[in-house]
Design a protein around this motif. Sequence first.
Motif, PDB file in Angstrom:
ATOM      1  N   THR A 194      32.517  27.684  21.864  1.00  0.00           N
ATOM      2  CA  THR A 194      33.775  27.091  22.334  1.00  0.00           C
ATOM      3  C   THR A 194      33.626  26.495  23.732  1.00  0.00           C
ATOM      4  O   THR A 194      33.985  25.324  23.944  1.00  0.00           O
ATOM      5  N   ASP A 196      33.762  22.546  24.881  1.00  0.00           N
ATOM      6  CA  ASP A 196      34.682  22.150  25.959  1.00  0.00           C
ATOM      7  C   ASP A 196      33.934  21.365  27.038  1.00  0.00           C
ATOM      8  O   ASP A 196      34.451  20.372  27.576  1.00  0.00           O
ATOM      9  N   ARG A 208      35.233  21.833  16.984  1.00  0.00           N
ATOM     10  CA  ARG A 208      36.446  22.659  17.067  1.00  0.00           C
ATOM     11  C   ARG A 208      36.998  22.963  15.679  1.00  0.00           C
ATOM     12  O   ARG A 208      37.485  24.074  15.429  1.00  0.00           O
ATOM     13  N   THR A 210      37.356  26.830  14.244  1.00  0.00           N
ATOM     14  CA  THR A 210      38.641  27.330  13.741  1.00  0.00           C
ATOM     15  C   THR A 210      38.509  27.802  12.302  1.00  0.00           C
ATOM     16  O   THR A 210      39.008  28.881  11.930  1.00  0.00           O
TER      17      THR A 210
END
Length: 256
Positions: free
Chosen positions: A156, A160, A247, A251
């Motif tokens: 993650t 980012d 992403r 998820t």
Amino acid sequence: MSLPDDVAATTSQYLDLIDKALPGRVVGLYLTGSIPLDDYRPGRSDIDGVVVLAEPLKDLDPAREVHAQLPQEPAFDVTYLTAAELASPPDASKPVVFTLDGAFNEARNGGPVSPVLWSELARQSLAVRSTPDLVVHDDHQALVDFTRANLTSYWTPTIDQLDTATANRPDDAAMPDWALPWVVLGVPRLHALLATGNIVSKTAAGEHALEAFPEWTSLITRCLRHRAGHPMDFTAVDAKAAVLYGRKIITNALAL
């Protein structure tokens, strides 16, 4: 399974040198990662593995000197562990000796010690030198828990950072050719493990992603071609797509 020529040469040189430097101390050498998964790519892949010791290393200098004599490429990245350590759950609180990108390291804790390394060794390693009666602790639930944590603790923030680095760049700005394949083929390895229970190679992860996330077929296919050795150019617009892709996979994986 025969070893690629450069892998055979490096592992043979290592065993010759280490046996002279530390006679009788190295009782096993097992390759993990891309080689036993039949995804080794000369010029792109490292040699990953585990060195099994008869007893812990007290004086690190002999091993350090051996690694200094090995070729820089492919990097020979191994973790030094005893059979007793491998028979028990991985303990990331203990000191560990390992090499990373070919450089010799000693960490007070952590390093490459994780359920992933233990499970790779137990399930799909390739013995260059076998350790008699070796038993490796393989806890699938620990592997799953570690994988879930890695999605949030490593992948993650990595995605980012990619988002931040490319958000204001022109769409046609060039990207390093290794960066997007690292993300596009790396994240689905964790998704594949959670979905199937299997540790897979980067190439197999890309093939898994093609089936699970077909809306990104073009990007995944280009990264697979890069993995296979074909020259590929990537731009900031590809990176922005990779952010959305990464992403989405994270998820989805955390919901499995």
